[in-house]
Design a protein around this motif. Sequence first.
Motif, PDB file in Angstrom:
ATOM      1  N   GLN A   1       9.445  -4.957  -1.235  1.00 53.60           N
ATOM      2  CA  GLN A   1       8.152  -4.727  -1.868  1.00 53.60           C
ATOM      3  C   GLN A   1       8.329  -4.345  -3.330  1.00 53.60           C
TER       4      GLN A   1
ATOM      5  N   ARG B   1       9.051  -7.401  -5.328  1.00 53.87           N
ATOM      6  CA  ARG B   1       7.845  -8.200  -5.574  1.00 53.87           C
ATOM      7  C   ARG B   1       6.977  -7.556  -6.650  1.00 53.87           C
TER       8      ARG B   1
ATOM      9  N   GLU C   1      -0.113  -8.179  -1.094  1.00 51.97           N
ATOM     10  CA  GLU C   1       0.471  -7.580   0.109  1.00 51.97           C
ATOM     11  C   GLU C   1      -0.483  -7.712   1.292  1.00 51.97           C
TER      12      GLU C   1
ATOM     13  N   LYS D   1      -0.299 -11.203   2.507  1.00 48.10           N
ATOM     14  CA  LYS D   1       0.973 -11.388   3.207  1.00 48.10           C
ATOM     15  C   LYS D   1       0.884 -10.883   4.641  1.00 48.10           C
ATOM     16  N   ARG D   2       0.003  -9.901   4.883  1.00 47.73           N
ATOM     17  CA  ARG D   2      -0.195  -9.367   6.232  1.00 47.73           C
ATOM     18  C   ARG D   2      -1.119 -10.241   7.073  1.00 47.73           C
TER      19      ARG D   2
END
Length: 305
Positions: free
Chosen positions: A4, A7, A98, A101-102
């Motif tokens: 993370q 990123r 994020e 992405k989930r």
Amino acid sequence: MSNQLTRLKSLYKKSDDKMHHFLSQKLKSYGYHIEDSYNEYIFASHKDQDDIMLVSHIDTVHDTKPKERDLVVNGAIITAPETGLGADDRNGIFAILELLKRGLRPQVLFTHLEESGGIGASAFVRDYPEPPYNTEFMIEIDRRGIGEAVFYECGNEEFQTMIQECGFTLDFGSYSDIATIGPAWDVAAVNLSAGYLNEHTYREKTVFTGLMYTVNLVSNILKNSELFNSYNYQDTSIRKNSYTKHSWGVTRNSWNGYDGYEYYDRYDEAGYWDEDGEYDIDGNYVGSMTDRFEEYKPISKSKKK
């Protein structure tokens, strides 16, 4: 956390042009349909989208973006003292990516020129004077600090209560994109903390744990979107709709526009955002989130980026 952080650091390093292209491609890879008004905004819709729109802005006040060697990571704290970090609002972009992405699929808006008076947001409501899809409410992730929620002139108390019950503390702010879009659409909107501190200075820092606090709470909201109502804006401003005329354009027109301009920063007075303030160097919470300072300290804006 290392992936993370990698990123997030990659977002700090991108120019605005490269960020715009990157976001367009990333959204398409998740199956989004893109409305791309270059240098103004990217609006993304999905066939399986939620009725909640997330917002952040692409531009930063720093003309020079940090390189890898400029980024300093110390525990949960990220800084770039030589160039400025640009966490306002690359942290908001990170948070939205994020969430995608989930597997979550909100409506998404990325704007340009928020720091120059909300020009991208005004262009967006010019092109979309009404919501093109059902939008129950909007969340921008562009607020300083940790765990705070700012509603500007959105006076919907039911909506404010809901956001606070989701884990955020009421606070007050000056402007972000939703202060233009919310009243134009008559849709309730909130700006949530993105975990950055000392914004618009070389001392800007990210408390990564604070950023992830917002990511996780917004994730919970999106996962339970069917539990929420549609909320209208209920504008409390005596200057209704003045936002769309760039009322901040004179004093917030990039860093040169800050020349000689004084603003009031209630946090710096007591070191609220310093390492010896409410959060230690690892981002651990060490003080009361409800402490507020009644006196405002005037300071002059520097041209330093």
